[in-house]
Design a protein around this motif. Sequence first.
Motif, mmCIF file in Angstrom:
data_model
loop_
_atom_site.group_PDB
_atom_site.id
_atom_site.type_symbol
_atom_site.label_atom_id
_atom_site.label_comp_id
_atom_site.label_asym_id
_atom_site.label_seq_id
_atom_site.Cartn_x
_atom_site.Cartn_y
_atom_site.Cartn_z
ATOM 1 N N ASN A 87 12.977 -28.699 11.976
ATOM 2 C CA ASN A 87 12.169 -29.545 12.864
ATOM 3 C C ASN A 87 12.541 -31.025 12.784
ATOM 4 N N LEU A 88 13.412 -31.396 11.823
ATOM 5 C CA LEU A 88 13.846 -32.798 11.722
ATOM 6 C C LEU A 88 15.166 -33.054 12.454
ATOM 7 N N GLU A 89 15.788 -32.015 12.961
ATOM 8 C CA GLU A 89 17.089 -32.186 13.612
ATOM 9 C C GLU A 89 16.956 -32.990 14.909
ATOM 10 N N GLY A 90 17.922 -33.879 15.103
ATOM 11 C CA GLY A 90 17.945 -34.714 16.294
ATOM 12 C C GLY A 90 17.216 -36.026 16.163
ATOM 13 N N LEU A 91 16.363 -36.159 15.138
ATOM 14 C CA LEU A 91 15.614 -37.405 14.963
ATOM 15 C C LEU A 91 16.571 -38.550 14.627
ATOM 16 N N ILE A 121 11.987 -24.553 11.363
ATOM 17 C CA ILE A 121 11.694 -24.645 9.937
ATOM 18 C C ILE A 121 11.261 -26.064 9.559
ATOM 19 N N ASP A 122 10.033 -26.194 9.079
ATOM 20 C CA ASP A 122 9.484 -27.492 8.712
ATOM 21 C C ASP A 122 10.280 -28.121 7.569
ATOM 22 N N GLY A 123 10.620 -29.387 7.740
ATOM 23 C CA GLY A 123 11.280 -30.149 6.690
ATOM 24 C C GLY A 123 12.784 -30.032 6.644
ATOM 25 N N ASP A 124 13.365 -29.147 7.480
ATOM 26 C CA ASP A 124 14.818 -28.965 7.452
ATOM 27 C C ASP A 124 15.505 -29.868 8.464
ATOM 28 N N ASP A 125 16.615 -30.467 8.026
ATOM 29 C CA ASP A 125 17.467 -31.250 8.900
ATOM 30 C C ASP A 125 18.782 -30.494 9.060
ATOM 31 N N THR A 135 20.673 -26.480 3.678
ATOM 32 C CA THR A 135 19.665 -25.686 4.386
ATOM 33 C C THR A 135 20.305 -24.464 5.039
ATOM 34 N N PHE A 136 21.542 -24.593 5.500
ATOM 35 C CA PHE A 136 22.227 -23.438 6.096
ATOM 36 C C PHE A 136 22.468 -22.361 5.038
ATOM 37 N N TYR A 137 22.878 -22.786 3.842
ATOM 38 C CA TYR A 137 23.108 -21.824 2.768
ATOM 39 C C TYR A 137 21.810 -21.080 2.441
ATOM 40 N N GLN A 138 20.701 -21.820 2.394
ATOM 41 C CA GLN A 138 19.414 -21.215 2.054
ATOM 42 C C GLN A 138 18.942 -20.237 3.131
ATOM 43 N N ARG A 139 19.234 -20.534 4.391
ATOM 44 C CA ARG A 139 18.748 -19.698 5.485
ATOM 45 C C ARG A 139 19.586 -18.437 5.688
ATOM 46 N N PHE A 140 20.837 -18.470 5.273
ATOM 47 C CA PHE A 140 21.753 -17.384 5.596
ATOM 48 C C PHE A 140 21.258 -16.007 5.141
ATOM 49 N N PRO A 141 20.733 -15.847 3.920
ATOM 50 C CA PRO A 141 20.253 -14.517 3.530
ATOM 51 C C PRO A 141 19.135 -13.990 4.423
ATOM 52 N N ASP A 142 18.200 -14.855 4.820
ATOM 53 C CA ASP A 142 17.119 -14.406 5.703
ATOM 54 C C ASP A 142 17.660 -14.044 7.084
ATOM 55 N N LEU A 143 18.624 -14.813 7.559
ATOM 56 C CA LEU A 143 19.288 -14.469 8.819
ATOM 57 C C LEU A 143 19.870 -13.064 8.733
#
Length: 257
Positions: free
Chosen positions: A188-192, A226-230, A235-243
């Motif tokens: 949700n922080l992307e693009g700011l 995802i709240d707090g992610d830029d 963050t990509f590494y953390q999200r990959f397993p859930d993906l």
Amino acid sequence: MRGTLFTKMYAGRDLLIYLPPSYDTASYTLPVVYVHDGGDVFDLVLNGTLYNLEQRFAAGTLPELILVGIAAYDPLVEYTPWYARALYPGLGHGDFGGRATEYLNMIAHELKPWIDQNFYTDSRPEMTGIVGKSLGGLVSLFAAYVYPHVFGRIGSMSASLWYEGFIEFMKERQHLSPDLRIYMDIGNLEGLGKANRQRLIQTCTDEAVSILLNNIPEPHFYFERIDGDDHDPETFYQRFPDLMGWLFDQKTVGLLK
């Protein structure tokens, strides 16, 4: 790590290949996921993603699968669907080359047949994924339109959907394969704080989600903000397993065997 991770050269291009723990004894062919950016999201030098995936294999929540990381010659060229001017002209950033069709053609018609010939793979589209983040997320989503008969499972993290003309491209093509399974997310922080087209990432992502929900069955689509992610590698590494856990949910894969 219980599986096997190794590098390989294919047609002058570096690959990072992961074979799961039961590869040598598997009684059935395995799904394959093609991952952009050299497979950095599962590179043990950069992160511990593979340990997480192997825990899911052992728990039976994720089927064992093969990962193929593909290094790009130039992401600005190979991950973009058509030419566009640089975001930062004159500051060392080149124009976008627009050669994604050629790049995906290489994977679909050259690399994938080679992988299928040399490894114990399930070559069906419903068992073949393509995954990336940022511009890699953009080219993965592009693959859903140009190669749905090859890649049936699409993973798109923080896709660069601000790319000029891409939302219009999606609007013009309203007949996606209903068999596709698509994962998308964004922080949700992307693009700011951006002053160029990247400032549009949230709005463009919302438009893309709306278009996709109108074109494929809702159970085949997942989106999370995802709240707090830029826009950050960690963050990509953390999200990959859930993906991977959603894209290759054991229940959906089991129905296809």
